[in-house]
Design an enzyme around this catalytic site. Structure first.
Site, short mmCIF file in Angstrom:
data_model
loop_
_atom_site.label_atom_id
_atom_site.label_comp_id
_atom_site.label_asym_id
_atom_site.label_seq_id
_atom_site.Cartn_x
_atom_site.Cartn_y
_atom_site.Cartn_z
N ARG A 161 0.86 -1.18 0.00
CA ARG A 161 0.00 0.00 0.00
C ARG A 161 0.90 1.23 0.00
O ARG A 161 2.10 1.14 0.18
CB ARG A 161 -1.04 0.00 1.13
CG ARG A 161 -0.70 -0.63 2.43
CD ARG A 161 0.38 0.05 3.23
NE ARG A 161 0.11 1.47 3.39
CZ ARG A 161 1.02 2.37 3.65
NH1 ARG A 161 2.29 2.04 3.78
NH2 ARG A 161 0.71 3.64 3.78
N ALA B 149 0.90 5.16 -2.25
CA ALA B 149 0.75 5.48 -3.67
C ALA B 149 1.94 5.03 -4.55
O ALA B 149 1.75 4.29 -5.54
CB ALA B 149 0.47 6.97 -3.83
N ARG C 150 -7.15 -0.21 -7.05
CA ARG C 150 -7.51 0.86 -6.09
C ARG C 150 -7.63 2.16 -6.89
O ARG C 150 -6.73 2.47 -7.68
CB ARG C 150 -6.45 1.00 -4.97
CG ARG C 150 -6.41 -0.19 -4.02
CD ARG C 150 -5.52 0.09 -2.82
NE ARG C 150 -6.18 0.92 -1.81
CZ ARG C 150 -5.55 1.43 -0.74
NH1 ARG C 150 -4.27 1.20 -0.55
NH2 ARG C 150 -6.21 2.16 0.13
N GLN D 53 -2.32 2.55 10.01
CA GLN D 53 -1.00 2.59 9.37
C GLN D 53 0.01 3.37 10.20
O GLN D 53 1.22 3.09 10.14
CB GLN D 53 -1.10 3.24 7.97
CG GLN D 53 -1.81 2.41 6.92
CD GLN D 53 -3.28 2.77 6.82
OE1 GLN D 53 -3.91 3.15 7.81
NE2 GLN D 53 -3.85 2.62 5.64
N ASP E 292 -1.89 10.95 -2.35
CA ASP E 292 -2.29 9.91 -3.32
C ASP E 292 -2.63 10.51 -4.68
O ASP E 292 -2.52 9.83 -5.70
CB ASP E 292 -3.48 9.12 -2.78
CG ASP E 292 -3.02 8.23 -1.65
OD1 ASP E 292 -2.97 8.72 -0.51
OD2 ASP E 292 -2.66 7.08 -1.92
N LYS F 227 -4.72 10.02 2.93
CA LYS F 227 -5.45 9.16 3.87
C LYS F 227 -6.52 9.93 4.65
O LYS F 227 -6.27 11.05 5.11
CB LYS F 227 -4.42 8.53 4.82
CG LYS F 227 -4.96 7.63 5.91
CD LYS F 227 -5.87 6.54 5.41
CE LYS F 227 -5.25 5.69 4.33
NZ LYS F 227 -6.26 4.83 3.64
O1 MRU Z 1 -4.56 3.29 2.12
P1 MRU Z 1 -3.08 3.48 2.06
O2 MRU Z 1 -2.35 2.94 3.23
O3 MRU Z 1 -2.52 3.01 0.73
O4 MRU Z 1 -2.90 5.06 2.08
C1 MRU Z 1 -1.60 5.59 1.96
C2 MRU Z 1 -1.57 7.05 2.08
O5 MRU Z 1 -2.57 7.73 2.21
C3 MRU Z 1 -0.22 7.69 1.95
O6 MRU Z 1 -0.12 8.85 2.73
C4 MRU Z 1 0.01 8.08 0.48
O7 MRU Z 1 -0.23 6.99 -0.36
C5 MRU Z 1 1.37 8.60 0.24
S1 MRU Z 1 2.56 7.32 0.36
C6 MRU Z 1 4.09 7.94 0.01
#
Ligand code: MRU
Length: 352
Positions: free
Chosen positions: A52, A54, A95, A200, A241, A252
């Site tokens: 997970r 981005a 996703r 997370q 993202d 997030k």
């Molecule tokens: O649902 P997730 O854990 O994939 O969400 C991740 C995030 O929101 C991160 O902050 C984002 O992807 C940036 S990662 C460098």
């Protein structure tokens, strides 16, 4: 300064012609690896969040497409490209919010279409996906240098979710800025939002920073206002993202609230993201697709029901922070400042 920081967490690797993923659903209590040899399992690993973040899902999708190319048997180049497109669509649909996913898959598909021979395309897909993996780490290191310059020599920072090595090919975006600051001798203390519902911050950010010897304290998501009100917080740094052309930023769920709280307390709110996270085609964040996930992620902790049975819950995985709440966006091309419609348009022009 020589650093003994462990920034070598490798969430994605290509080992003996397979994708090897660090299973993030099992961290921090067990460090397990999942091996993947076909694109459908790669898409599944993205959906179920074994991998997970981005940039990490972009890199995994690229490797997944390379696997699809390697195994595809087709009577000719056109039929081969049709098969590849099916895999590309399947990976992109895993996703919806992080644009890095379709950015990575489209980059590979565009290159594939430039070559005349199927055997050449197959090799190119693997080479290019591996290049993207290495490139991502370099991008994060460069972004880290730009971002570290914004931090005071001694500072206390709040972050949300995990935008670290685990969310990328390595080093991280928001946590990459923190790593770079620490490597340059700065004294950084991190407050990690636990990040309900999937935790997370608690499970990944706290683990990753502790592994790297960077001081971290976890807070629940409803504590940041009190923390900013009662003690000094120098800035908030988060990942992203998808960033629209006006600077509206999807990240997030909970990021938007944190940005509102930071503005109220005059705390700078920084977004750290590579150029691949910008969606230059979207005028504002209103058009960013927001992934809705299983309500059970909210109502249950693992398999344990937290509320009455049959309770319903709203579970958007992301929210959009309006550009006006963002102090600056840290990229590998430098730090973008408001007005973002101008600084992002300049970035897009440089990128063409
Ligand atoms: O649902 P997730 O854990 O994939 O969400 C991740 C995030 O929101 C991160 O902050 C984002 O992807 C940036 S990662 C460098």
């Amino acid at each position: 300064m020589t650093s003994n920081l462990n920034s070598d967490i490798e969430p994605i690797a290509w080992v003996n012609g397979r994708i090897r993923l660090l299973d993030q659903t099992r961290l921090p209590h067990s460090v397990n690896w999942v091996e993947i040899d076909n694109w459908r399992d790669a898409a599944d690993a993205i959906k179920t969040m074994i991998v997970r973040g981005a940039p990490a899902i972009g890199c995994t999708a690229a490797l997944g497409l390379a696997l699809a190319g390697r195994s595809a048997i087709a009577p000719g180049r056109e039929a081969f490209l049709d098969k590849l497109q099916i895999a590309a669509d399947g990976l992109c649909n895993a996703r919806p919010t992080a644009v890095n996913l379709s950015w990575a898959v489209n980059r590979l598909m565009c290159l594939a279409r430039t070559l005349p021979e199927v055997t050449e395309i197959k090799q190119l897909l693997i080479d290019e996906a591996l290049r993207m993996l290495n490139e991502d780490i370099q991008i994060n290191r460069t972004m880290g240098q730009y971002g570290a310059a914004l931090l005071p020599d001694s500072c206390r920072v709040i972050t949300h979710c995990n935008a670290g090595a685990l969310a990328t090919a390595g080093y991280g975006t928001a946590l990459g800025v923190i790593r770079a600051a620490v490597e340059s001798g700065k004294n950084v203390t991190v407050f990690a939002d636990e990040t309900r519902p999937r935790l997370q911050g608690m499970k990944l950010t706290a683990w990753e920073l502790m592994e790297s010897g960077i001081p971290v304290t976890v807070i629940t998501d409803n504590m940041s206002a009190a923390l900013m009100n009662t003690s000094v917080i120098d800035c908030v740094i988060v990942g992203a993202d998808r960033i629209a052309a006006n600077g509206d930023t999807a990240n997030k769920i909970g990021t938007y609230g944190l940005a509102v709280i930071a503005r109220h307390h005059n705390v700078p709110f920084y977004v750290a993201a590579p150029v691949s996270t910008f969606d230059f085609n979207l005028a504002t964040g209103a058009a960013i697709p927001i992934e809705q996930r299983d309500p059970a992620e909210v109502t249950h902790l693992d398999d344990i029901a937290l509320g009455p049975s049959n309770l319903t819950a709203w579970n958007p995985a992301f929210d959009v922070t309006p550009a006006e709440l963002v102090t600056a966006i840290i990229t590998e091309r430098g730090v973008l400042k408001p007005p973002f419609s101008t600084s992002i348009a300049n970035l897009q022009n440089e990128n063409q």
